[in-house]
Design a protein around this motif. Structure first.
Motif, PDB file in Angstrom:
ATOM      1  N   ILE A   1       0.806  -1.233   0.000  1.00  0.00           N
ATOM      2  CA  ILE A   1       0.000   0.000   0.000  1.00  0.00           C
ATOM      3  C   ILE A   1       0.832   1.273   0.000  1.00  0.00           C
ATOM      4  CG2 ILE A   1      -1.972  -1.143   1.074  1.00  0.00           C
ATOM      5  CD1 ILE A   1      -1.117   0.278   3.720  1.00  0.00           C
ATOM      6  N   SER A   2       2.143   1.169  -0.180  1.00  0.00           N
ATOM      7  CA  SER A   2       2.970   2.388  -0.217  1.00  0.00           C
ATOM      8  C   SER A   2       2.489   3.309  -1.323  1.00  0.00           C
ATOM      9  CB  SER A   2       4.436   2.030  -0.455  1.00  0.00           C
ATOM     10  OG  SER A   2       4.988   1.411   0.677  1.00  0.00           O
TER      11      SER A   2
ATOM     12  N   MET B   1      -8.325  -3.731  -0.759  1.00  0.00           N
ATOM     13  CA  MET B   1      -8.688  -4.441  -1.991  1.00  0.00           C
ATOM     14  C   MET B   1      -7.895  -3.819  -3.137  1.00  0.00           C
ATOM     15  SD  MET B   1     -12.788  -4.703  -1.311  1.00  0.00           S
ATOM     16  CE  MET B   1     -12.865  -3.003  -0.755  1.00  0.00           C
ATOM     17  N   LEU B   2      -6.951  -4.570  -3.669  1.00  0.00           N
ATOM     18  CA  LEU B   2      -6.108  -4.065  -4.748  1.00  0.00           C
ATOM     19  C   LEU B   2      -6.611  -4.568  -6.096  1.00  0.00           C
ATOM     20  CD1 LEU B   2      -2.599  -4.595  -3.105  1.00  0.00           C
ATOM     21  CD2 LEU B   2      -4.058  -2.564  -3.048  1.00  0.00           C
ATOM     22  N   ASP B   3      -6.349  -3.775  -7.120  1.00  0.00           N
ATOM     23  CA  ASP B   3      -6.674  -4.143  -8.502  1.00  0.00           C
ATOM     24  C   ASP B   3      -8.153  -4.421  -8.729  1.00  0.00           C
ATOM     25  OD1 ASP B   3      -3.956  -3.934  -9.242  1.00  0.00           O
ATOM     26  OD2 ASP B   3      -3.584  -5.969  -8.522  1.00  0.00           O
TER      27      ASP B   3
ATOM     28  N   ASP C   1      -7.274   0.622  -6.585  1.00  0.00           N
ATOM     29  CA  ASP C   1      -6.930   0.135  -5.252  1.00  0.00           C
ATOM     30  C   ASP C   1      -7.777   0.891  -4.236  1.00  0.00           C
ATOM     31  OD1 ASP C   1      -4.989  -1.388  -6.499  1.00  0.00           O
ATOM     32  OD2 ASP C   1      -3.356  -0.032  -5.992  1.00  0.00           O
ATOM     33  N   VAL C   2      -8.427   0.168  -3.324  1.00  0.00           N
ATOM     34  CA  VAL C   2      -9.278   0.805  -2.331  1.00  0.00           C
ATOM     35  C   VAL C   2      -9.042   0.181  -0.953  1.00  0.00           C
ATOM     36  CG1 VAL C   2     -11.092   1.502  -3.944  1.00  0.00           C
ATOM     37  CG2 VAL C   2     -11.213  -0.734  -2.875  1.00  0.00           C
ATOM     38  N   MET C   3      -9.220   0.999   0.062  1.00  0.00           N
ATOM     39  CA  MET C   3      -9.218   0.553   1.452  1.00  0.00           C
ATOM     40  C   MET C   3     -10.420   1.201   2.111  1.00  0.00           C
ATOM     41  SD  MET C   3      -5.255   0.948   2.726  1.00  0.00           S
ATOM     42  CE  MET C   3      -5.022   2.694   2.348  1.00  0.00           C
TER      43      MET C   3
ATOM     44  N   THR D   1     -16.653   5.926   9.802  1.00  0.00           N
ATOM     45  CA  THR D   1     -16.125   5.120   8.711  1.00  0.00           C
ATOM     46  C   THR D   1     -15.081   5.926   7.946  1.00  0.00           C
ATOM     47  OG1 THR D   1     -17.875   5.875   7.214  1.00  0.00           O
ATOM     48  CG2 THR D   1     -18.271   3.825   8.429  1.00  0.00           C
ATOM     49  N   TRP D   2     -14.222   5.210   7.216  1.00  0.00           N
ATOM     50  CA  TRP D   2     -13.202   5.850   6.399  1.00  0.00           C
ATOM     51  C   TRP D   2     -13.025   5.063   5.120  1.00  0.00           C
ATOM     52  CZ3 TRP D   2      -8.606   3.434   5.007  1.00  0.00           C
ATOM     53  CH2 TRP D   2      -8.327   2.228   5.653  1.00  0.00           C
ATOM     54  N   GLU D   3     -12.460   5.729   4.106  1.00  0.00           N
ATOM     55  CA  GLU D   3     -12.122   5.052   2.853  1.00  0.00           C
ATOM     56  C   GLU D   3     -10.982   5.779   2.179  1.00  0.00           C
ATOM     57  OE1 GLU D   3     -15.376   6.919  -0.210  1.00  0.00           O
ATOM     58  OE2 GLU D   3     -15.958   5.138   0.941  1.00  0.00           O
ATOM     59  N   ALA D   4     -10.240   5.044   1.383  1.00  0.00           N
ATOM     60  CA  ALA D   4      -9.118   5.611   0.629  1.00  0.00           C
ATOM     61  C   ALA D   4      -9.024   4.900  -0.720  1.00  0.00           C
ATOM     62  CB  ALA D   4      -7.810   5.445   1.408  1.00  0.00           C
TER      63      ALA D   4
END
Length: 147
Positions: free
Chosen positions: A25-26, A113-115, A120-122, A142-145
């Motif tokens: 996740i860098s 969750m990548l690809d 890419d999401v978290m 809640t949070w998201e990136a």
């Protein structure tokens, strides 16, 4: 099947069936969070960026959170100003596709969750135990990136 081929096949299967490596996740992520204190009647929405750096082993994470947009309903007058200050990402760890982070006075748990079709999401939940600013009340949200 020849026994010569069985040993390498067994090693390959063991590696393939072993534990999942830690998600990488860098990098820079667009980020947002929403959190509320029922007791204080406060709701805040923040957005900005997370700049994350992951250890070579892949489990330890550090970084910086920068909020560029902060809007709060209720709470002390200096709440938005306090949330707008950059904050270090500390005590953070990736375990497979799970992440835990500490930013300011909040603990974040989430899933990586990548690809995906969306990139890419978290995302996950957060609990703030103190200090928004200097209030001993609990905030949840809640949070998201994404990147």
């Amino acid at each position: 099947m020849n026994k010569t081929y069985l040993a390498p096949l067994a090693v390959a299967l063991a590696v393939a069936c072993g534990s999942d490596p830690n998600a990488q996740i860098s990098g820079e992520w667009d980020w947002s969070a929403t959190f509320t204190s029922e007791v204080l009647g406060v709701t805040c929405v923040t957005a900005g960026s997370l700049l994350l750096s992951q250890s070579s082993g892949g489990s330890t994470v550090s970084g910086l959170r920068s909020n560029t947009d902060v809007a709060c309903e209720g709470g002390p007058d200096n709440l938005e100003e306090a949330l707008g200050q950059p904050a270090q990402v500390i005590n953070s760890e990736v375990n497979g596709t799970s992440i835990t982070m500490e930013i300011d006075f909040c603990d974040f748990d989430g899933t990586i969750m990548l690809d995906t079709p969306a990139g890419d999401v978290m995302s996950g939940t957060l609990v703030c135990q103190e200090g928004i600013p200097l209030q001993p009340e609990v905030f949840t949200g809640t949070w998201e990136a994404s990147r």
